[in-house]
Design an enzyme around this catalytic site. Structure first.
Site, mmCIF file in Angstrom:
data_model
loop_
_atom_site.group_PDB
_atom_site.id
_atom_site.type_symbol
_atom_site.label_atom_id
_atom_site.label_comp_id
_atom_site.label_asym_id
_atom_site.label_seq_id
_atom_site.Cartn_x
_atom_site.Cartn_y
_atom_site.Cartn_z
ATOM 1 C CB SER A 188 -0.435 1.875 4.302
ATOM 2 O OG SER A 188 0.802 1.800 3.952
ATOM 3 N NE ARG A 189 -1.577 1.236 10.393
ATOM 4 C CZ ARG A 189 -2.031 0.261 11.236
ATOM 5 N NH1 ARG A 189 -3.064 0.468 11.837
ATOM 6 N NH2 ARG A 189 -1.066 -0.767 11.543
ATOM 7 C CB ALA A 203 -1.037 0.023 1.083
ATOM 8 N N GLY A 246 6.157 8.212 1.142
ATOM 9 C CA GLY A 246 7.008 7.916 2.245
ATOM 10 C C GLY A 246 7.955 6.795 1.915
ATOM 11 C CG HIS A 247 6.144 2.788 1.357
ATOM 12 N ND1 HIS A 247 4.822 3.158 1.706
ATOM 13 C CD2 HIS A 247 6.310 1.997 2.686
ATOM 14 C CE1 HIS A 247 4.238 2.701 2.706
ATOM 15 N NE2 HIS A 247 5.114 2.019 3.155
HETATM 16 P P1 AMP Z 1 5.207 0.053 6.505
HETATM 17 O O1 AMP Z 1 5.038 -0.352 5.044
HETATM 18 O O2 AMP Z 1 4.174 0.937 6.935
HETATM 19 O O3 AMP Z 1 5.614 -1.366 7.348
HETATM 20 O O4 AMP Z 1 6.426 0.766 6.155
HETATM 21 C C1 AMP Z 1 7.599 0.511 5.526
HETATM 22 C C2 AMP Z 1 8.875 1.327 5.770
HETATM 23 O O5 AMP Z 1 8.298 2.683 5.239
HETATM 24 C C3 AMP Z 1 9.101 1.723 7.192
HETATM 25 O O6 AMP Z 1 10.206 1.838 7.568
HETATM 26 C C4 AMP Z 1 8.355 2.909 7.527
HETATM 27 O O7 AMP Z 1 8.709 3.692 8.714
HETATM 28 C C5 AMP Z 1 8.723 3.833 6.256
HETATM 29 N N1 AMP Z 1 7.596 4.813 6.194
HETATM 30 C C6 AMP Z 1 6.159 4.566 6.300
HETATM 31 N N2 AMP Z 1 5.485 5.710 6.037
HETATM 32 C C7 AMP Z 1 6.405 6.882 5.804
HETATM 33 C C8 AMP Z 1 6.433 8.031 5.794
HETATM 34 N N3 AMP Z 1 5.437 8.980 5.735
HETATM 35 N N4 AMP Z 1 7.817 8.771 5.666
HETATM 36 C C9 AMP Z 1 8.961 8.087 5.554
HETATM 37 N N5 AMP Z 1 8.850 6.751 5.734
HETATM 38 C C10 AMP Z 1 7.778 6.063 5.799
#
Ligand code: AMP
Length: 280
Positions: free
Chosen positions: A186-187, A32, A36-37
């Site tokens: 993603s939320r 998702a 950020g990703h």
């Molecule tokens: P997740 O898919 O939510 O597990 O996130 C995967 C990676 O992306 C993790 O290292 C998160 O900290 C990073 N991440 C998620 N949202 C952001 C954001 N807004 N800014 C920077 N990194 C992010």
């Protein structure tokens, strides 16, 4: 860009790349994807020969089965974001591939388990630690990129890399925000339009708390002010609001003058759990 679903093909492809002397940068995600990703992918692209992104919604880090069920799964759209960002390999296993049997191992991160996310999400960091260890063994990266959006996760994984002597560098990357300050997540796509409209209250609160601390207010009174502010907004259910030292994530009485201060928040809005933080 190639999408690989099995551990064996991912391992053998990356082994061949390593034999050619190529460096590997790794970005673990749950999919998702948003900017950020992709900011992590772009950073990995700049610093490595091969960029790997994993997409795996890890069941063992969800305490709440409903949250796991509701987590968005958008592999097609994710692939469309990843390729232009510079990703070479997407590792997208299913749960049986990652967990032919559930691990018996438990990881204990000491005090880091007992504050903030650890306090409200029992077993969460155990699940994160195990899945990230498995992914590190599969990908064997030179560098792994994590967002400071999940500040406590970075602290836990730094500790794990040190304690278990993983031969890689963990690179923390800045939080990417929407124009109105809401931390990308993603939320966020699960928020109703009304909830999305007021969601920036969360980041605004962090900025307000920071300026109060910089003006000499102590943590207790800042927390009291912020908590009272949230109690007047029934749309939000505040889970925690903590002022801590950046290194150990232990509560502090006022702004940390010898190091960095971290203000961290978790709140439900529209039944969606949002987290954010500010470090200064
Ligand atoms: P997740 O898919 O939510 O597990 O996130 C995967 C990676 O992306 C993790 O290292 C998160 O900290 C990073 N991440 C998620 N949202 C952001 C954001 N807004 N800014 C920077 N990194 C992010």
């Amino acid at each position: 860009m190639q999408v690989l679903n099995t551990i064996s093909e991912t391992k053998s492809f990356l082994k061949s790349q390593r034999k050619l002397g190529k460096s590997i940068g790794f970005v673990p995600t749950m999919g998702a994807l948003h900017e950020g990703h992709t900011s992590l992918i772009s950073r990995a692209r700049e610093e490595n020969d091969v960029v790997v992104c994993s997409i795996f919604v890890n069941p063992t880090q969800f305490g709440n089965p409903e949250d796991l069920k509701m987590y968005p799964r958008t592999l097609e759209a994710d692939s469309q974001l990843l390729e232009p960002a510079g990703c070479d390999i997407v590792f997208a296993p299913n749960a049986d591939e990652m967990y032919p049997s559930l691990p018996n191992l438990t990881l204990d991160f000491g005090n880091l388990e007992h504050v903030m996310e650890g306090k409200f999400r029992t077993g969460h960091f155990n699940g994160v630690g195990i899945v990230v260890s498995k992914l590190f063994h599969i990908v064997n990266p030179d560098k792994a990129y994590f967002g400071l959006k999940d500040l406590q996760q970075v602290a836990v994984l730094n500790r794990m890399v040190k304690d278990l002597s993983f031969d890689l560098e963990l690179i923390p990357c800045p939080i990417v925000r929407e124009k109105d300050g809401l931390a990308m997540s993603s939320r966020n796509r699960r928020l109703s339009p009304d909830a999305r409209g007021i969601a920036p209250v969360i980041s605004k609160t962090l900025t307000r708390a920071k300026s109060l601390l910089l003006n000499g207010k102590d943590s207790k009174s800042v927390i009291a002010e912020i908590t009272s502010h949230f109690s007047q907004m029934p749309e939000f259910q505040l889970e925690y609001f903590e002022i801590s030292d950046f290194e150990h994530l232990e509560p502090i009485e006022k702004q940390n003058e010898s190091g960095k201060t971290a203000i961290c928040i978790a709140a439900y809005l529209d039944n969606v759990r949002l987290i954010d933080n500010i470090v200064f």
